[in-house]
Design an enzyme around this catalytic site. Structure first.
Site, PDB file in Angstrom:
ATOM      1  N   TRP A  31       0.857  -1.202   0.000  1.00  0.00           N
ATOM      2  CA  TRP A  31       0.000   0.000   0.000  1.00  0.00           C
ATOM      3  C   TRP A  31       0.883   1.239   0.000  1.00  0.00           C
ATOM      4  O   TRP A  31       1.925   1.265   0.648  1.00  0.00           O
ATOM      5  CB  TRP A  31      -0.888   0.020   1.249  1.00  0.00           C
ATOM      6  N   SER A  65      -0.208  -2.910   5.376  1.00  0.00           N
ATOM      7  CA  SER A  65       0.527  -2.807   6.644  1.00  0.00           C
ATOM      8  C   SER A  65       0.032  -3.808   7.678  1.00  0.00           C
ATOM      9  O   SER A  65       0.817  -4.271   8.509  1.00  0.00           O
ATOM     10  CB  SER A  65       0.418  -1.384   7.193  1.00  0.00           C
ATOM     11  N   PHE A  66      -1.246  -4.135   7.632  1.00  0.00           N
ATOM     12  CA  PHE A  66      -1.744  -5.088   8.632  1.00  0.00           C
ATOM     13  C   PHE A  66      -1.019  -6.429   8.523  1.00  0.00           C
ATOM     14  O   PHE A  66      -0.813  -7.122   9.529  1.00  0.00           O
ATOM     15  CB  PHE A  66      -3.266  -5.273   8.478  1.00  0.00           C
ATOM     16  N   GLU A  67      -0.621  -6.788   7.304  1.00  0.00           N
ATOM     17  CA  GLU A  67       0.064  -8.072   7.081  1.00  0.00           C
ATOM     18  C   GLU A  67       1.545  -8.030   7.504  1.00  0.00           C
ATOM     19  O   GLU A  67       2.232  -9.062   7.477  1.00  0.00           O
ATOM     20  CB  GLU A  67      -0.038  -8.492   5.614  1.00  0.00           C
ATOM     21  N   HIS A  97     -10.639   3.259  10.099  1.00  0.00           N
ATOM     22  CA  HIS A  97      -9.776   2.163   9.659  1.00  0.00           C
ATOM     23  C   HIS A  97      -8.310   2.427  10.025  1.00  0.00           C
ATOM     24  O   HIS A  97      -7.591   1.539  10.483  1.00  0.00           O
ATOM     25  CB  HIS A  97      -9.915   2.002   8.143  1.00  0.00           C
ATOM     26  N   TYR A 122      10.400  -1.055  13.963  1.00  0.00           N
ATOM     27  CA  TYR A 122       9.078  -0.555  13.596  1.00  0.00           C
ATOM     28  C   TYR A 122       9.189   0.620  12.620  1.00  0.00           C
ATOM     29  O   TYR A 122       9.423   1.760  13.027  1.00  0.00           O
ATOM     30  CB  TYR A 122       8.384  -0.137  14.892  1.00  0.00           C
ATOM     31  N   ARG A 136       8.858  12.310   5.167  1.00  0.00           N
ATOM     32  CA  ARG A 136       9.554  11.351   6.040  1.00  0.00           C
ATOM     33  C   ARG A 136      10.087  10.120   5.291  1.00  0.00           C
ATOM     34  O   ARG A 136      10.544   9.169   5.897  1.00  0.00           O
ATOM     35  CB  ARG A 136       8.579  10.895   7.143  1.00  0.00           C
TER      36      ARG A 136
HETATM   37  C1  DLZ Z   1      -7.458  -1.287   3.896  1.00  0.00           C
HETATM   38  C2  DLZ Z   1      -6.287  -0.368   4.025  1.00  0.00           C
HETATM   39  C3  DLZ Z   1      -6.472   1.010   4.088  1.00  0.00           C
HETATM   40  C4  DLZ Z   1      -7.823   1.667   4.068  1.00  0.00           C
HETATM   41  N1  DLZ Z   1      -5.434   1.858   4.162  1.00  0.00           N
HETATM   42  C5  DLZ Z   1      -4.180   1.346   4.198  1.00  0.00           C
HETATM   43  C6  DLZ Z   1      -3.056   2.206   4.265  1.00  0.00           C
HETATM   44  O1  DLZ Z   1      -3.130   3.438   4.275  1.00  0.00           O
HETATM   45  N2  DLZ Z   1      -1.826   1.629   4.318  1.00  0.00           N
HETATM   46  C7  DLZ Z   1      -1.641   0.261   4.318  1.00  0.00           C
HETATM   47  O2  DLZ Z   1      -0.494  -0.192   4.384  1.00  0.00           O
HETATM   48  N3  DLZ Z   1      -2.701  -0.570   4.220  1.00  0.00           N
HETATM   49  C8  DLZ Z   1      -3.951  -0.073   4.149  1.00  0.00           C
HETATM   50  N4  DLZ Z   1      -5.025  -0.911   4.041  1.00  0.00           N
HETATM   51  C9  DLZ Z   1      -4.782  -2.373   3.879  1.00  0.00           C
HETATM   52  C10 DLZ Z   1      -4.615  -3.123   5.209  1.00  0.00           C
HETATM   53  O3  DLZ Z   1      -3.355  -2.866   5.806  1.00  0.00           O
HETATM   54  C11 DLZ Z   1      -4.719  -4.643   4.987  1.00  0.00           C
HETATM   55  O4  DLZ Z   1      -3.881  -5.004   3.925  1.00  0.00           O
HETATM   56  C12 DLZ Z   1      -6.135  -5.081   4.643  1.00  0.00           C
HETATM   57  O5  DLZ Z   1      -7.039  -4.643   5.621  1.00  0.00           O
HETATM   58  C13 DLZ Z   1      -6.232  -6.635   4.509  1.00  0.00           C
HETATM   59  O6  DLZ Z   1      -5.882  -7.262   5.756  1.00  0.00           O
END
Ligand code: DLZ
Length: 158
Positions: A31, A65-67, A97, A122, A136
């Site tokens: 992302w 980023s969640f992954e 979110h 981090y 940044r």
């Molecule tokens: C869904 C989502 C959103 C809205 N924004 C970002 C972001 O700004 N940066 C980022 O790295 N990831 C974003 N994601 C994706 C989530 O991190 C994740 O990949 C999804 O929710 C699937 O688990």
């Protein structure tokens, strides 16, 4: 912290250990690729500047980023790394979110650091705007990727 008084890429070269015998894992989120690509370039070039060999820097991508938590955990559990760096950029949108992702990643990476034997650095930019992230990731406030590389070398030596 990046402020107008602190460039993320300013550091005392003499305090950074030699990284030529160290192995690093980097997990980078797809992302906001303009930002995460710049963070990655900064991290890799700073590791190499301090002696890390290109073959000892292993980069894996994850969708968002969640992954990063899962990616870092896999690298830590698979072993062989002196330190692991996560790199991501979360930019605030109109919904909560942003908060959930930032809190989730922060908690997940903290937990890895508290429970596993490999330091995880981090490198998550959490900004209100794209412009703040640009500043940044190679802009006038430096590059958080550089900072993470220095932290990874120091923690590998710890
Ligand atoms: C869904 C989502 C959103 C809205 N924004 C970002 C972001 O700004 N940066 C980022 O790295 N990831 C974003 N994601 C994706 C989530 O991190 C994740 O990949 C999804 O929710 C699937 O688990």
């Amino acid at each position: 912290m990046a402020t107008a008084l602190h460039n993320l890429s300013d550091y005392d070269l003499s305090k950074v250990p030699d990284a030529s015998n160290m192995c690093f894992g980097i997990v980078v989120a797809e992302w906001n690729p303009e930002i995460t690509g710049a963070l990655l370039n900064g991290a890799v070039s700073t590791l190499e500047k301090h002696g890390a060999l290109p073959e000892n820097i292993h980069v894996k991508t994850v969708p968002g980023s969640f992954e990063l938590i899962y990616g870092a955990r896999q690298m830590v559990l698979n072993g062989g790394y002196d330190a692991v760096i996560i790199l991501g950029s979360v930019i605030r949108g109109e919904t909560p979110h942003f908060d959930y992702i930032c809190q989730g990643v922060t908690f997940g990476i903290s937990r890895l650091n508290a429970t596993q034997g490999t330091p995880v650095i981090y490198g998550l930019l959490t900004t209100d705007t794209l412009e703040q992230a640009q500043k940044r990731s190679g802009g006038k406030l430096g590059n958080k990727g550089d900072e993470c590389a220095i932290d990874a070398i120091k923690m590998a030596k710890f």
